[in-house]
Scaffold this motif. Sequence first.
Motif, PDB file in Angstrom:
ATOM      1  N   TRP A  55       0.817  -1.409   0.098  1.00 53.34           N
ATOM      2  CA  TRP A  55      -0.055  -0.253   0.031  1.00 53.34           C
ATOM      3  C   TRP A  55       0.846   1.368  -0.050  1.00 53.34           C
ATOM      4  N   ALA A  56       1.830   1.227   0.744  1.00 50.44           N
ATOM      5  CA  ALA A  56       2.809   2.352   0.791  1.00 50.44           C
ATOM      6  C   ALA A  56       3.509   2.553  -0.461  1.00 50.44           C
ATOM      7  N   VAL A  57       3.940   1.332  -1.141  1.00 49.77           N
ATOM      8  CA  VAL A  57       4.663   1.467  -2.336  1.00 49.77           C
ATOM      9  C   VAL A  57       3.873   2.201  -3.547  1.00 49.77           C
ATOM     10  N   ARG A  58       2.379   1.803  -3.422  1.00 50.34           N
ATOM     11  CA  ARG A  58       1.447   2.213  -4.302  1.00 50.34           C
ATOM     12  C   ARG A  58       1.547   3.957  -4.165  1.00 50.34           C
ATOM     13  N   ASP A  59       1.438   4.233  -3.057  1.00 50.35           N
ATOM     14  CA  ASP A  59       1.690   5.955  -2.664  1.00 50.35           C
ATOM     15  C   ASP A  59       2.901   6.356  -3.145  1.00 50.35           C
ATOM     16  N   LEU A  60       3.850   5.630  -3.303  1.00 45.73           N
ATOM     17  CA  LEU A  60       5.198   6.145  -3.563  1.00 45.73           C
ATOM     18  C   LEU A  60       5.304   6.302  -5.128  1.00 45.73           C
ATOM     19  N   ILE A  61       4.625   5.332  -5.784  1.00 49.48           N
ATOM     20  CA  ILE A  61       5.100   5.251  -7.291  1.00 49.48           C
ATOM     21  C   ILE A  61       3.963   6.041  -8.161  1.00 49.48           C
ATOM     22  N   ALA A  62       2.781   6.201  -7.284  1.00 51.69           N
ATOM     23  CA  ALA A  62       1.700   6.922  -8.078  1.00 51.69           C
ATOM     24  C   ALA A  62       1.088   7.901  -7.042  1.00 51.69           C
ATOM     25  N   PRO A  63       1.827   8.872  -6.638  1.00 45.43           N
ATOM     26  CA  PRO A  63       1.069   9.752  -5.758  1.00 45.43           C
ATOM     27  C   PRO A  63      -0.107  10.627  -6.106  1.00 45.43           C
ATOM     28  N   VAL A  64      -0.352  10.971  -7.489  1.00 41.53           N
ATOM     29  CA  VAL A  64      -1.276  12.077  -7.675  1.00 41.53           C
ATOM     30  C   VAL A  64      -2.320  10.920  -7.815  1.00 41.53           C
ATOM     31  N   ARG A  65      -3.276  11.419  -7.092  1.00 36.06           N
ATOM     32  CA  ARG A  65      -4.577  10.622  -7.123  1.00 36.06           C
ATOM     33  C   ARG A  65      -5.548  11.239  -7.900  1.00 36.06           C
ATOM     34  N   LEU A  66      -5.472  12.667  -8.262  1.00 39.80           N
ATOM     35  CA  LEU A  66      -6.557  13.224  -9.043  1.00 39.80           C
ATOM     36  C   LEU A  66      -5.809  14.546  -9.554  1.00 39.80           C
ATOM     37  N   ALA A  67      -6.256  14.821 -10.896  1.00 33.73           N
ATOM     38  CA  ALA A  67      -5.614  15.900 -11.516  1.00 33.73           C
ATOM     39  C   ALA A  67      -6.779  16.583 -12.386  1.00 33.73           C
ATOM     40  N   VAL A  68      -6.855  17.926 -12.466  1.00 37.86           N
ATOM     41  CA  VAL A  68      -7.742  18.389 -13.408  1.00 37.86           C
ATOM     42  C   VAL A  68      -7.123  19.428 -14.566  1.00 37.86           C
ATOM     43  N   ASP A  69      -7.712  19.302 -15.545  1.00 39.04           N
ATOM     44  CA  ASP A  69      -7.220  20.379 -16.752  1.00 39.04           C
ATOM     45  C   ASP A  69      -8.601  20.599 -17.455  1.00 39.04           C
ATOM     46  N   PRO A  70      -8.357  21.491 -18.492  1.00 39.12           N
ATOM     47  CA  PRO A  70      -9.442  21.783 -19.347  1.00 39.12           C
ATOM     48  C   PRO A  70     -10.230  20.595 -20.197  1.00 39.12           C
ATOM     49  N   THR A  71      -9.463  19.369 -20.192  1.00 37.55           N
ATOM     50  CA  THR A  71     -10.339  18.341 -21.111  1.00 37.55           C
ATOM     51  C   THR A  71     -11.062  17.428 -19.943  1.00 37.55           C
ATOM     52  N   GLY A  72     -10.516  17.475 -18.702  1.00 40.72           N
ATOM     53  CA  GLY A  72     -11.525  16.747 -17.861  1.00 40.72           C
ATOM     54  C   GLY A  72     -10.619  16.521 -16.503  1.00 40.72           C
ATOM     55  N   LEU A  73     -11.189  15.475 -16.049  1.00 41.66           N
ATOM     56  CA  LEU A  73     -10.551  14.688 -14.556  1.00 41.66           C
ATOM     57  C   LEU A  73      -9.441  13.527 -14.921  1.00 41.66           C
ATOM     58  N   THR A  74      -8.331  13.473 -14.381  1.00 40.60           N
ATOM     59  CA  THR A  74      -7.339  12.250 -14.458  1.00 40.60           C
ATOM     60  C   THR A  74      -7.432  11.776 -13.119  1.00 40.60           C
ATOM     61  N   VAL A  75      -7.917  10.461 -13.163  1.00 40.33           N
ATOM     62  CA  VAL A  75      -8.015   9.799 -11.761  1.00 40.33           C
ATOM     63  C   VAL A  75      -6.931   8.475 -11.764  1.00 40.33           C
ATOM     64  N   ILE A  76      -6.555   8.242 -10.678  1.00 36.21           N
ATOM     65  CA  ILE A  76      -5.791   6.880 -10.331  1.00 36.21           C
ATOM     66  C   ILE A  76      -6.916   5.772 -10.739  1.00 36.21           C
ATOM     67  N   HIS A  77      -6.249   4.767 -11.623  1.00 40.00           N
ATOM     68  CA  HIS A  77      -6.813   3.801 -12.095  1.00 40.00           C
ATOM     69  C   HIS A  77      -5.953   2.415 -11.921  1.00 40.00           C
ATOM     70  N   GLY A  78      -6.234   1.265 -11.438  1.00 33.51           N
ATOM     71  CA  GLY A  78      -5.634   0.143 -11.020  1.00 33.51           C
ATOM     72  C   GLY A  78      -4.721   0.529  -9.915  1.00 33.51           C
ATOM     73  N   PHE A  79      -3.677  -0.270  -9.988  1.00 36.43           N
ATOM     74  CA  PHE A  79      -2.572  -0.105  -8.944  1.00 36.43           C
ATOM     75  C   PHE A  79      -1.726   1.148  -9.090  1.00 36.43           C
ATOM     76  N   ALA A  80      -1.343   1.406 -10.289  1.00 38.54           N
ATOM     77  CA  ALA A  80      -0.555   2.828 -10.354  1.00 38.54           C
ATOM     78  C   ALA A  80      -0.917   3.447 -11.623  1.00 38.54           C
ATOM     79  N   GLY A  81      -1.733   3.185 -12.510  1.00 40.36           N
ATOM     80  CA  GLY A  81      -2.182   3.821 -13.871  1.00 40.36           C
ATOM     81  C   GLY A  81      -3.074   5.104 -13.265  1.00 40.36           C
ATOM     82  N   HIS A  82      -3.275   5.765 -14.512  1.00 39.18           N
ATOM     83  CA  HIS A  82      -4.179   6.962 -14.554  1.00 39.18           C
ATOM     84  C   HIS A  82      -5.167   6.888 -15.718  1.00 39.18           C
ATOM     85  N   ARG A  83      -6.479   7.435 -15.582  1.00 38.97           N
ATOM     86  CA  ARG A  83      -7.499   7.175 -16.493  1.00 38.97           C
ATOM     87  C   ARG A  83      -8.044   8.531 -16.762  1.00 38.97           C
ATOM     88  N   LEU A  84      -8.118   9.077 -18.098  1.00 34.73           N
ATOM     89  CA  LEU A  84      -8.707  10.485 -18.072  1.00 34.73           C
ATOM     90  C   LEU A  84     -10.298  10.326 -18.434  1.00 34.73           C
TER      91      LEU A  84
END
Length: 142
Positions: A55-84
């Motif tokens: 669980w700590a390793v996940r926090d270290l390799i994928a610390p960004v959980r949520l991001a916002v930009d003009p196209t939408g939101l990017t959220v954490i997906h799976g163990f360490a991936g991201h999804r727009l």
Amino acid sequence: MDDITGPRQWRVPSTVPAAKLAGAVLLIALGLLFADGDAVRLVLAILTAAVLVVWAVRDLIAPVRLAVDPTGLTVIHGFAGHRLLPWPTIEAITVDRRPRLGLTSEVLEIDAGESLHLFGRFELGTTPDEVVAELHAARPNP
């Protein structure tokens, strides 16, 4: 999507994985201290510590959980991936509050129709209320 670029992002504070790793070390130490020759106690302590480490390793390799930009939101997906999540797919952004054991828990909920994304304070590094306000301000008008 693994590249997170945008004007605003929320991440796990560095103290959270540090606390998880310290907890894992403490569990192993307590397991060794109180095992008294009982292998089951030691194995349970080690397995629980291993879960905390992962669980700590996940926090270290994928610390960004949520991001916002003009196209939408990017959220954490799976163990360490991201999804727009493009803005048109997002149906609601709310804070769910529930009283429990004398405390109130707050969770940011992002309803994207076919998926529901939940974020707590320790994943965002701030209160869900602050994030909701920023997300509503960043959302383009239809």
